[in-house]
Design an enzyme around this catalytic site. Structure first.
Site, mmCIF file in Angstrom:
data_model
loop_
_atom_site.group_PDB
_atom_site.id
_atom_site.type_symbol
_atom_site.label_atom_id
_atom_site.label_comp_id
_atom_site.label_asym_id
_atom_site.label_seq_id
_atom_site.Cartn_x
_atom_site.Cartn_y
_atom_site.Cartn_z
ATOM 1 N N TYR A 198 0.818 -1.202 0.000
ATOM 2 C CA TYR A 198 0.000 0.000 0.000
ATOM 3 C C TYR A 198 0.856 1.258 0.000
ATOM 4 C CZ TYR A 198 0.833 1.045 4.975
ATOM 5 O OH TYR A 198 1.416 1.380 6.171
ATOM 6 N N ARG A 217 8.047 4.413 -5.047
ATOM 7 C CA ARG A 217 8.145 3.420 -3.957
ATOM 8 C C ARG A 217 7.140 2.291 -4.181
ATOM 9 N NH1 ARG A 217 7.545 5.266 2.232
ATOM 10 N NH2 ARG A 217 5.395 5.592 1.550
ATOM 11 N N ARG A 232 -6.710 -20.893 -1.986
ATOM 12 C CA ARG A 232 -5.702 -20.607 -0.958
ATOM 13 C C ARG A 232 -4.507 -21.564 -1.040
ATOM 14 N NH1 ARG A 232 -4.135 -21.999 4.192
ATOM 15 N NH2 ARG A 232 -3.484 -20.273 5.529
ATOM 16 N N HIS A 284 -0.093 -21.168 -0.191
ATOM 17 C CA HIS A 284 0.876 -20.185 0.308
ATOM 18 C C HIS A 284 1.719 -19.589 -0.826
ATOM 19 C CE1 HIS A 284 -0.291 -21.603 4.229
ATOM 20 N NE2 HIS A 284 0.494 -20.705 4.809
ATOM 21 N N LYS A 300 6.404 -2.019 2.182
ATOM 22 C CA LYS A 300 5.204 -1.367 2.728
ATOM 23 C C LYS A 300 4.021 -2.316 2.582
ATOM 24 C CE LYS A 300 3.257 3.279 3.076
ATOM 25 N NZ LYS A 300 3.271 3.341 4.521
ATOM 26 N N GLU A 344 12.034 3.015 14.329
ATOM 27 C CA GLU A 344 11.058 3.984 13.810
ATOM 28 C C GLU A 344 9.794 3.896 14.658
ATOM 29 O OE1 GLU A 344 9.843 2.984 9.767
ATOM 30 O OE2 GLU A 344 9.688 0.869 10.268
#
Ligand code: PDD
Length: 292
Positions: free
Chosen positions: A39, A58, A104, A106, A152, A185
């Site tokens: 995101y 990014r 589903r 992995h 991210k 951070e």
């Protein structure tokens, strides 16, 4: 403080404009099952996305890092169109790209499913408008996140737990400390300190997000002639630090005056953070009034 939702944001769901509340997604989307998604959050000032190109770059790097076959440039263009179609003046754009819907398993599905691309544009009020000038308190927590915080990813449970702990302690943010006593951070922000006039921040490694605001801050520090070094801050050496502040898209520049109840420097907002905040606001005004 969490941003107030003022009205139903305008969404762009795989190219189609609709109210955010009407977007529907399958429970087999890999973001839902595995957090297999990345995101971006971009601030809008005066109708203009701030540091837009940096965010789109990014996004592109993150797509590559997790081998997600989506086109950041096309998403960037779609983002601009969505902003233009909204009447948001002060807001944020949220972008999320998931690996899509598949049975589903992995490992990444073959053939690759169509990625799901969500963009939404929402009103946003600065949550720190009243506290920015006084500075805020933070807590310190062990960094219990995974080892690829440079990505991210939407896997933010550890960040949410940290933010919740901060909120319960009546603090604005939680700072993460690693096993070597180095502060990395915040749960949703980058961290800077000032020692004897030199600005310090953790180097870009896989344990922190390469913040877009962090990058701007370093540029502003240079323009303001503040010496700057990429060097991590030690929790047990905070008494040597004169100023501490956070940066981030929604945080902007936020001075910290108390860490776990301990005063930083004089316990007031310092001159370096004030000067950088001024420079940040000038950049915002300049960009928001020149580029679209
Ligand atoms: N968070 N570090 C973390 C862990 C973050 O989540 C963020 C941003 C930052 C600052 O990065 P930037 O300057 O690029 O916003 C640092 C966003 C705003 C969020 O999750 O909402």
């Amino acid at each position: 403080m969490s941003p107030q939702v003022l009205r139903d944001p305008l969404a762009n769901w795989n190219g189609e404009l609709m109210p955010l509340s009407e977007v529907k997604v399958s429970v087999l989307d890999r973001a839902f099952l595995f957090g297999d998604a990345i995101y971006e959050v971009i601030r809008i000032y005066n109708g203009c996305p701030f540091l837009f190109e940096d965010h789109v770059s990014r996004l592109g790097r993150n797509l590559e890092k997790i081998s997600l076959p989506a086109n950041a440039v096309a998403i960037g263009e779609r983002t601009r169109e969505t902003i233009a179609a909204s009447d948001v003046v002060e807001g944020i754009v949220y972008i999320q790209v998931t690996r899509g819907v598949a049975p589903r398993t992995h490992q990444y599905p073959v053939p690759a499913p169509q990625p799901n691309e969500l963009i939404y544009v929402a009103d946003f009020e600065d949550p720190y408008a009243n506290t920015r000038k006084q500075g805020v308190s933070v807590i310190v927590l062990n960094d219990m996140r995974w080892k690829r915080c440079d990505i991210k990813s939407v896997n933010l449970l550890a960040n949410c737990m940290a933010a919740q702990a901060a909120s319960e302690a009546d603090c604005a943010e939680a700072l993460f400390v690693d096993g070597n006593g180095r502060l990395t951070e915040g749960s949703r922000s980058s961290l800077f300190g000032v020692r004897n006039g030199t600005i310090l921040t953790a180097p870009l490694e896989e344990n922190i997000l390469p913040g877009i605001t962090r990058k701007l801050l370093m540029q502003l520090a240079k323009e303001c002639h503040f010496p700057m070094r990429e060097e991590g801050l030690h929790l047990n050496k905070l008494s040597e630090i004169d100023e501490l502040f956070l940066t981030g898209t929604t945080t902007e520049i936020l001075p910290i005056t108390l860490v776990d109840q301990q005063k930083i420097g004089t316990g007031t907002v310092g001159p370096v953070a004030s000067k950088l905040d001024e420079a940040y606001k000038k950049t915002v005004n300049h960009l928001a009034n020149s580029v679209g």
